[in-house]
Design an enzyme around this catalytic site. Structure first.
Site, PDB file in Angstrom:
ATOM      1  N   ARG A 245      44.500  -8.069  60.936  1.00  0.00           N
ATOM      2  CA  ARG A 245      43.909  -7.082  60.041  1.00  0.00           C
ATOM      3  C   ARG A 245      44.025  -5.713  60.700  1.00  0.00           C
ATOM      4  O   ARG A 245      43.803  -5.578  61.909  1.00  0.00           O
ATOM      5  CB  ARG A 245      42.428  -7.391  59.760  1.00  0.00           C
ATOM      6  CG  ARG A 245      42.184  -8.496  58.763  1.00  0.00           C
ATOM      7  CD  ARG A 245      42.620  -8.092  57.339  1.00  0.00           C
ATOM      8  NE  ARG A 245      42.356  -9.143  56.367  1.00  0.00           N
ATOM      9  CZ  ARG A 245      43.232 -10.092  56.024  1.00  0.00           C
ATOM     10  NH1 ARG A 245      44.425 -10.139  56.557  1.00  0.00           N
ATOM     11  NH2 ARG A 245      42.904 -10.993  55.103  1.00  0.00           N
ATOM     12  N   GLU A 274      44.680   0.426  54.983  1.00  0.00           N
ATOM     13  CA  GLU A 274      45.659  -0.092  54.043  1.00  0.00           C
ATOM     14  C   GLU A 274      45.295   0.256  52.601  1.00  0.00           C
ATOM     15  O   GLU A 274      44.127   0.103  52.239  1.00  0.00           O
ATOM     16  CB  GLU A 274      45.677  -1.616  54.215  1.00  0.00           C
ATOM     17  CG  GLU A 274      46.987  -2.247  53.946  1.00  0.00           C
ATOM     18  CD  GLU A 274      46.981  -3.699  54.406  1.00  0.00           C
ATOM     19  OE1 GLU A 274      46.853  -3.946  55.615  1.00  0.00           O
ATOM     20  OE2 GLU A 274      47.083  -4.554  53.540  1.00  0.00           O
ATOM     21  N   HIS A 292      52.179  -5.702  54.666  1.00  0.00           N
ATOM     22  CA  HIS A 292      51.298  -6.877  54.564  1.00  0.00           C
ATOM     23  C   HIS A 292      52.023  -8.050  53.880  1.00  0.00           C
ATOM     24  O   HIS A 292      51.604  -8.537  52.823  1.00  0.00           O
ATOM     25  CB  HIS A 292      49.994  -6.521  53.824  1.00  0.00           C
ATOM     26  CG  HIS A 292      48.854  -7.433  54.171  1.00  0.00           C
ATOM     27  ND1 HIS A 292      47.528  -7.027  54.185  1.00  0.00           N
ATOM     28  CD2 HIS A 292      48.830  -8.752  54.527  1.00  0.00           C
ATOM     29  CE1 HIS A 292      46.756  -8.048  54.531  1.00  0.00           C
ATOM     30  NE2 HIS A 292      47.521  -9.107  54.731  1.00  0.00           N
TER      31      HIS A 292
END
Ligand code: DGY
Length: 326
Positions: A245, A274, A292
């Site tokens: 993450r 993000e 991602h």
């Protein structure tokens, strides 16, 4: 239909692979789904969840107290279509008796593949080479052109040795890398033996690894786990890989450390804010950036959607969840 099976309303917060949706529809529940690939807006989501018995959620949706309350007291479960669940306020679910589930296992290989790809892309300068070709600038083979770093005999340091970390270790070992890891506790001795993996403190791992790859969940404890001090302690020939993450890494500190030459490069699949990417990363040739994609294969996303649907159906049928969180 079992005695405890009551038809319910299932709200799916985003577009998911059809087999997952078909499982829900086939069980005759009322399924309200958002079929656009663009994320549903917050207001629309707050409206749609009213009366839901189960919410099948995507990472892009924040499942917090406001949303749980908007759904109403009949809400029984939130089934995330992801293994990470930092989009869900799990304590708020618990306070309301709402079960939360995720999708562990089914995306292990896909994510480990992407991590290994980033290891190769960063150490062998693949994105940089591809950019050179596409730039249409003249080039020719040269003895010293775009030299990278070999993996054979290099040490991979895994921060987090769960399923994905272990799967990456297996891949890296087949490339000739040696394995070190830091984790809350040592792994099963059979796995440690198989991988010849050395259990290290985070400090030891950062100071001795040629490639550091992050595989820990995101939580308040792991927020900026890799900050200025940790980056400074890495070898200046080392690479940082993040498929976990974004906020596990202090992105501004990473840019500063790269500027100062404190590490050799980074491969990032996830970002602190993000989908925003720190502007300091965008022009750097020593950084590989991908959007991602860890679990982004047809097979994996289908397996994630069907596992989330199986969780929803099991809970609606009064059975225990298949893969509960915590
Ligand atoms: C996850 O599942 O947590 C990944 O980040 C997205 O699939």
């Amino acid at each position: 239909m079992s005695a405890t099976h009551q038809l319910g309303k299932v709200v799916v917060t985003g577009k998911i692979p059809q087999p997952g949706l078909d499982l829900l529809i086939g069980a005759d529940h009322t399924v309200v789904s958002w079929d656009d690939e663009t994320a549903i807006g917050r207001d629309e989501l707050l409206r749609r969840v009213v009366g839901a018995d189960v919410i099948v959620s995507l990472l892009t949706e924040k499942i917090d107290a406001e949303l749980l309350d908007a759904a109403g007291p009949q809400l029984r479960a939130v089934c995330n279509v992801a293994v990470g669940y930092n989009n869900i306020d799990v304590p708020a679910c618990r306070e309301r008796g709402v079960i939360a589930t995720n999708t562990p296992g089914v995306l292990t290989d896909a994510t480990a593949d992407i991590a290994m790809a980033l290891v190769l892309m960063t150490t062998r300068r693949l994105a940089e080479g591809e950019r050179l070709i596409r730039s249409r600038e003249p080039w020719q083979w040269g003895m010293f052109m775009m030299l990278g770093t070999g993996l054979q005999g290099a040490r991979l340091g895994l921060v987090g040795m769960g399923q994905i970390g272990t799967a990456l270790a297996r891949r890296a070992k087949s490339f000739g890398m040696t394995i070190g890891y830091s984790n809350r506790r040592p792994v099963d001795p059979a796995i440690a033996d198989e991988l010849d993996a050395e259990y290290l403190s985070l400090d030891e791992l950062l100071a001795t690894s040629d490639v550091v790859s992050l595989h820990c969940p995101y939580s308040p404890e792991t927020h900026h786990l890799i900050g200025p001090a940790q980056l400074t302690s890495m070898r200046n020939t080392a690479f940082l890989i993040n498929t976990a993450r974004g906020p596990v890494v202090d992105e501004a500190a990473l840019v500063a450390a790269l500027e100062r030459g404190e590490l050799a490069g980074a491969g990032l699949d996830v970002f602190e804010k993000e989908p925003e990417v720190h502007h300091g990363l965008l022009d750097r040739d020593d950084v590989v950036l991908i959007p991602h994609l860890g679990s982004a294969t047809v097979e994996t996303r289908t397996a994630m959607a069907t596992l989330a649907a199986r969780n929803a159906l099991a809970i609606l049928a009064g059975q225990g969840p298949v893969t509960p969180i915590g």
